[in-house]
Design an enzyme around this catalytic site. Structure first.
Site, PDB file in Angstrom:
ATOM      1  N   PRO A 290      -1.130  -4.597 -11.505  1.00 20.12           N
ATOM      2  CG  PRO A 290       0.199  -5.890 -10.075  1.00 20.12           C
ATOM      3  CD  PRO A 290      -0.215  -5.763 -11.513  1.00 20.12           C
ATOM      4  N   GLY A 291      -1.375  -1.899  -9.196  1.00 22.68           N
ATOM      5  CA  GLY A 291      -0.747  -0.654  -8.753  1.00 22.68           C
ATOM      6  C   GLY A 291      -0.779  -0.606  -7.241  1.00 22.68           C
ATOM      7  NE  ARG A 334      -6.990   6.479  -2.424  1.00 20.44           N
ATOM      8  CZ  ARG A 334      -7.662   5.649  -1.664  1.00 20.44           C
ATOM      9  NH1 ARG A 334      -7.435   5.597  -0.372  1.00 20.44           N
ATOM     10  NH2 ARG A 334      -8.572   4.865  -2.182  1.00 20.44           N
ATOM     11  CB  CYS A 365      -8.530  27.212   3.972  1.00 21.06           C
ATOM     12  SG  CYS A 365      -7.014  28.042   4.399  1.00 21.06           S
ATOM     13  CD  GLU A 366     -11.308  22.504   1.018  1.00 17.55           C
ATOM     14  OE1 GLU A 366     -12.292  21.770   1.168  1.00 17.55           O
ATOM     15  OE2 GLU A 366     -11.081  23.157  -0.005  1.00 17.55           O
ATOM     16  CE1 TYR A 393      -3.884   5.135  -8.557  1.00 15.84           C
ATOM     17  CE2 TYR A 393      -4.299   3.462  -6.891  1.00 15.84           C
ATOM     18  CZ  TYR A 393      -4.108   3.810  -8.215  1.00 15.84           C
ATOM     19  OH  TYR A 393      -4.136   2.857  -9.196  1.00 15.84           O
TER      20      TYR A 393
HETATM   21  N1  LLP Z   1      -4.641  -0.662 -15.068  1.00 18.30           N
HETATM   22  C1  LLP Z   1      -5.448   0.331 -15.455  1.00 18.30           C
HETATM   23  C2  LLP Z   1      -5.799   0.457 -16.874  1.00 18.30           C
HETATM   24  C3  LLP Z   1      -5.952   1.234 -14.524  1.00 18.30           C
HETATM   25  O1  LLP Z   1      -6.762   2.208 -14.911  1.00 18.30           O
HETATM   26  C4  LLP Z   1      -5.586   1.116 -13.153  1.00 18.30           C
HETATM   27  C5  LLP Z   1      -6.076   2.046 -12.151  1.00 18.30           C
HETATM   28  C6  LLP Z   1      -4.709   0.068 -12.796  1.00 18.30           C
HETATM   29  C7  LLP Z   1      -4.272  -0.808 -13.777  1.00 18.30           C
HETATM   30  C8  LLP Z   1      -4.236  -0.142 -11.381  1.00 18.30           C
HETATM   31  O2  LLP Z   1      -5.270  -0.411 -10.515  1.00 18.30           O
HETATM   32  P1  LLP Z   1      -4.941  -0.776  -8.989  1.00 18.30           P
HETATM   33  O3  LLP Z   1      -4.230  -2.110  -8.963  1.00 18.30           O
HETATM   34  O4  LLP Z   1      -4.096   0.292  -8.424  1.00 18.30           O
HETATM   35  O5  LLP Z   1      -6.271  -0.846  -8.340  1.00 18.30           O
HETATM   36  N2  LLP Z   1      -7.250   7.246  -7.539  1.00 18.30           N
HETATM   37  C9  LLP Z   1      -8.025   6.092  -7.120  1.00 18.30           C
HETATM   38  C10 LLP Z   1      -7.685   4.850  -7.899  1.00 18.30           C
HETATM   39  C11 LLP Z   1      -7.857   4.987  -9.388  1.00 18.30           C
HETATM   40  C12 LLP Z   1      -7.461   3.760 -10.150  1.00 18.30           C
HETATM   41  C13 LLP Z   1      -7.341   4.063 -11.586  1.00 18.30           C
HETATM   42  N3  LLP Z   1      -6.899   2.991 -12.415  1.00 18.30           N
HETATM   43  C14 LLP Z   1      -7.823   5.893  -5.622  1.00 18.30           C
HETATM   44  O6  LLP Z   1      -7.103   6.656  -5.009  1.00 18.30           O
HETATM   45  O7  LLP Z   1      -8.412   4.964  -5.037  1.00 18.30           O
END
Ligand code: LLP
Length: 440
Positions: A290-291, A334, A365-366, A393
């Protein structure tokens, strides 16, 4: 909506981690990313306990791409987490944040030779291999270093996560991983088992991000356990690791109700344990990555309100009131990228009734709309606007567009505020610029 340790204090100000947000803005300046350390700790613990209880042998790897700076890595190390890194830069940050490489997973669909070398040299826990080219390159790199690199194979289970198309990664038409259905994943497994420089330990998938429904997980689980069975049947090898990636959504708006960490652990574990029992497999060690759901709700961005401007609009006919803040696209891309929606409070009027309609925009400037429609108490120039759920993010995707300096990051915990990233200076903006003699 109040998240984590957020509350409204006696001065009618927003408080986070026991710190008054208006005072934080005065002390550290704006825009400012404020991070609720207690909530990050709580989320990590919740993940670890829930998966231990529901599944058993498991590990939680925080996905650094969501927000990675040295202090985050050091915190994850203290919490005994694993860490997912996806570039030399993330790996380097983690090493400098005292995170042990043995507990790292290295991801990416195109890892450079330098990155593979770094992973091998530092003894990264698992490299998650994404292509045949990488498999051969990694094996050769490890062999030349006299090592055998533990790996996972990234598989594509062909599940539609029903999230924004740009963050949906586990569908069949994807640049990531090896497709299970067309046989590429099995070919990769067999190739990995033959190569002398790699030690195949398991398989991995990641289906998408900001998932607000658990169905994609329960659909991916049997695909992955059946594949483990197929691997055993065809090669005689029972792989000891299964990594199901990240993806759990968070609350950006009051009306968002993402599944809880406990609910995810229950559904995913039940689906996996069922598949494992049906296949007669020895239970592999489960990893999740999880991120967003670890750090997302823990982040709040404080901005100072500049001009408040009422404009007449033709469609639908009426008025719109633009509130401009001292950041925008460069600290939070985002909304522009994914039409992402956010909630906000006026930090210095946190308990006042939100009864006026506003559009919050940045100062780039957007068009740079941060929040197209929001109800807030009356907003005036000089107010401090607190945009919520910006922990994931945002800092990690921030840029210097328009040569804005990137904001500072402060961790708040138990009434203490610690600067963990200082604000960039104008000189920082020039630190990579060179002037050829001809132009000097
Ligand atoms: N593991 C892998 C291999 C991943 O590619 C990702 C996220 C995660 C774990 C973590 O996923 P999470 O739990 O955070 O959903 N920039 C985008 C999100 C891109 C996610 C990319 N991969 C945004 O701002 O919504």
């Amino acid at each position: 909506m109040l998240l984590g340790t957020q509350r409204v204090n006696e001065r009618n100000h927003l408080e986070i981690g026991g710190c008054d947000a208006v005072e934080l803005a005065a002390e550290f300046g704006t825009p400012l990313y404020v991070v609720d350390e207690a909530l990050i700790r709580q989320n990590c613990l919740a993940y670890k306990q829930a998966f231990q209880r529901e599944y058993g042998d498991s590990a939680v790897a925080y996905a650094g791409k969501a927000f990675i700076v040295r202090a985050v890595c050091a915190l994850m190390a203290k919490l005994d987490m694993w860490l997912d890194v996806a570039s030399a830069g993330e790996l380097y940050t983690a090493l400098k944040g005292n995170f042990p490489p043995q507990r790292m997973l290295f991801h990416g669909n195109y890892k450079t030779q330098q990155e593979l070398q770094m992973a091998v040299d530092h003894g990264v826990g698992y490299v998650v291999v994404d292509s045949f080219v990488e498999l051969d390159q990694l094996s050769a790199t490890a062999q030349a270093a006299g090592r055998v690199q533990p790996i996972l194979i990234r598989c594509n289970p062909g599940v539609d996560p029903h999230t924004h198309r740009l963050i949906s990664t586990g569908k069949e038409d994807s640049k990531f991983g090896f497709n299970i259905k067309d046989g590429s994943a099995m070919a990769a497994v067999k190739r990995a088992l033959e190569l002398p420089g790699v030690d195949l330990q398991g398989i991995h998938c990641h289906i998408g991000s900001q998932l607000l429904d658990l169905t994609p997980y329960t659909e991916a689980a049997p695909v992955m356990t059946s594949f483990l069975k197929q691997i055993r049947d065809e090669t005689g090898v029972e792989l000891p690791v299964l990594d199901m990636g990240g993806g759990l959504g968070i609350r950006y708006l009051e009306e968002h109700h993402p599944p809880t960490i406990d609910e995810l652990a229950k559904s995913l574990s039940a689906a996996l344990l069922d598949g494992i029992a049906k296949a007669g497999l020895t239970k592999p060690r489960l990893f999740v990555e999880p991120g967003r759901s670890i750090v997302g709700e823990a982040g709040t961005t404080l901005y100072t309100v500049g001009p408040v401007k009422e404009v007449s609009i033709p469609e639908p006919p009426g008025k719109r009131v633009y509130v401009s803040v001292d950041g925008g696209l460069s600290d939070n891309p985002r909304p522009a990228l994914y039409d992402a929606l956010y909630s906000a409070l006026v930090a210095n009027k946190a308990g006042d009734e939100p009864k006026f309609d506003y559009t919050v925009s940045g100062r780039h400037c957007e068009t740079d709309m941060l929040i197209p429609h929001i109800k807030l108490p009356r907003v005036e120039t000089g107010d401090i606007l607190a945009v919520q759920s910006t922990g994931a993010y945002n800092y990690s995707m921030a840029s210097n567009y328009n040569r804005f300096t990137r904001p500072a990051v402060v961790f708040v915990y138990d009434g203490k505020a610690d600067l963990v990233v200082r604000r960039e200076t104008l000189d920082d903006l020039l630190k990579c610029d060179l002037l050829p003699d001809r132009l000097a």
